[in-house]
Design a protein around this motif. Structure first.
Motif, PDB file in Angstrom:
ATOM      1  N   ARG A 190       0.837  -1.209   0.000  1.00  0.00           N
ATOM      2  CA  ARG A 190       0.000   0.000   0.000  1.00  0.00           C
ATOM      3  C   ARG A 190       0.869   1.255   0.000  1.00  0.00           C
ATOM      4  O   ARG A 190       0.577   2.222  -0.715  1.00  0.00           O
ATOM      5  N   ILE A 191       1.927   1.255   0.800  1.00  0.00           N
ATOM      6  CA  ILE A 191       2.834   2.409   0.854  1.00  0.00           C
ATOM      7  C   ILE A 191       3.531   2.599  -0.489  1.00  0.00           C
ATOM      8  O   ILE A 191       3.662   3.730  -0.993  1.00  0.00           O
ATOM      9  N   LEU A 192       3.983   1.511  -1.097  1.00  0.00           N
ATOM     10  CA  LEU A 192       4.676   1.598  -2.384  1.00  0.00           C
ATOM     11  C   LEU A 192       3.752   2.133  -3.467  1.00  0.00           C
ATOM     12  O   LEU A 192       4.167   2.965  -4.291  1.00  0.00           O
ATOM     13  N   ASP A 193       2.509   1.668  -3.500  1.00  0.00           N
ATOM     14  CA  ASP A 193       1.550   2.181  -4.478  1.00  0.00           C
ATOM     15  C   ASP A 193       1.318   3.674  -4.274  1.00  0.00           C
ATOM     16  O   ASP A 193       1.236   4.447  -5.239  1.00  0.00           O
ATOM     17  N   LEU A 194       1.211   4.085  -3.009  1.00  0.00           N
ATOM     18  CA  LEU A 194       1.018   5.500  -2.695  1.00  0.00           C
ATOM     19  C   LEU A 194       2.217   6.323  -3.157  1.00  0.00           C
ATOM     20  O   LEU A 194       2.064   7.361  -3.820  1.00  0.00           O
ATOM     21  N   LEU A 195       3.425   5.874  -2.820  1.00  0.00           N
ATOM     22  CA  LEU A 195       4.628   6.603  -3.201  1.00  0.00           C
ATOM     23  C   LEU A 195       4.765   6.705  -4.716  1.00  0.00           C
ATOM     24  O   LEU A 195       5.080   7.768  -5.245  1.00  0.00           O
ATOM     25  N   ARG A 196       4.526   5.594  -5.401  1.00  0.00           N
ATOM     26  CA  ARG A 196       4.663   5.605  -6.858  1.00  0.00           C
ATOM     27  C   ARG A 196       3.692   6.605  -7.482  1.00  0.00           C
ATOM     28  O   ARG A 196       4.068   7.372  -8.377  1.00  0.00           O
ATOM     29  N   GLY A 197       2.463   6.627  -6.993  1.00  0.00           N
ATOM     30  CA  GLY A 197       1.478   7.560  -7.526  1.00  0.00           C
ATOM     31  C   GLY A 197       1.841   9.008  -7.257  1.00  0.00           C
ATOM     32  O   GLY A 197       1.727   9.867  -8.142  1.00  0.00           O
TER      33      GLY A 197
END
Length: 259
Positions: A190-197
């Motif tokens: 979830r954190i990685l998806d947030l950061l990438r976005g």
């Protein structure tokens, strides 16, 4: 500044701790909108390099220069303390592995975000509170938690709050040190998806230190592999991870990434 002008430039960056090498002769350029991952095993020198690039430690040799908003390329060592403080408050953001390093745990979530805004010159309480609420929502935290303190948050929520605090002033460069280390796998995703976005939406440049090659593959355009204080291989992330040339990188990939 044009996109073909580096935002951050390192040349010959070297650090010794007595007779122990921290890192030696590291040089690279980071461009606007680019994400570079620094990877390697524990003790490879990647965290030392990050401290040198952010002036948390002094170089023994070499230079680190940053492209200011007026387009000038400045040696960070030549900046005054006040100039470096302004960079840290406005143009740079930091995401630590332990969110407590980037947060005041006894201050409300809104207060943590608000303090960053105030350090950049914001003064109107209503505007600050409204912006803090918008950023909580942007990092997927219920705005109803605005007055709650981070010590009541889960690890993933603390990390998302730290990200909000780092990005609220519109920085151009984000430094991330093991941004998902210590979190459960589902929370990491979830954190990685947030950061990438956020990196894409805001056009950010980023330097990521990580031992997790999966994180590097997901977030970075380029990768630098460190061993014993030196960069032994670098290139486009997919090229390095799919076709590593150095034996050490091959071993690193085979031991961490699934076939």
């Amino acid at each position: 500044m044009t996109d073909d002008a580096p935002l951050l430039s390192a040349r010959g960056v070297t650090k010794w701790y007595g007779r122990r090498l921290g890192c030696r002769s590291v040089g690279f350029d980071l461009y606007p909108g680019e994400v570079v991952a620094i990877v390697g095993e524990s003790g490879s020198g990647k965290s030392t390099l990050l401290r040198l690039l952010t002036r948390q430690a002094d170089l023994d040799a070499g230079t680190v220069s940053y492209r200011m908003r007026d387009g000038s390329l400045r040696d960070l060592a030549a900046l005054t303390d006040a100039e470096r403080a302004v960079l840290r408050r406005t143009d740079w953001g930091f995401v630590h592995q332990d969110a407590s390093f980037g947060l005041r745990m006894s201050v409300s979530a809104g207060g943590n975000i608000g303090e960053r805004l105030m350090s950049a010159g914001a003064r109107h309480y209503g505007d600050i509170r409204a912006e803090a609420g918008r950023w909580l929502a942007r990092v997927e935290i219920d705005e109803a938690r605005l007055d709650d303190t981070p010590d009541t948050f889960s690890g993933g929520m603390r990390q998302r709050l730290q990200i909000a605090c780092s990005l609220v002033t519109g920085p151009r460069l984000i430094f991330m040190d093991e941004p998902t280390g210590g979190l459960d796998v589902s929370v990491q995703a979830r954190i990685l998806d947030l950061l990438r976005g956020l990196v894409v939406d805001l056009g950010l440049s980023a330097l990521i230190v990580t031992h997790d090659l999966g994180v590097a593959r997901l977030l970075s355009h380029r990768i630098m592999v460190m061993k014993a204080g030196e960069v032994i291989e670098s290139g486009l992330t997919d090229r390095v991870l799919d076709d590593p040339r150095e034996p050490y990188t091959q071993l690193l990939v085979s031991s961490i990434l699934p076939a």
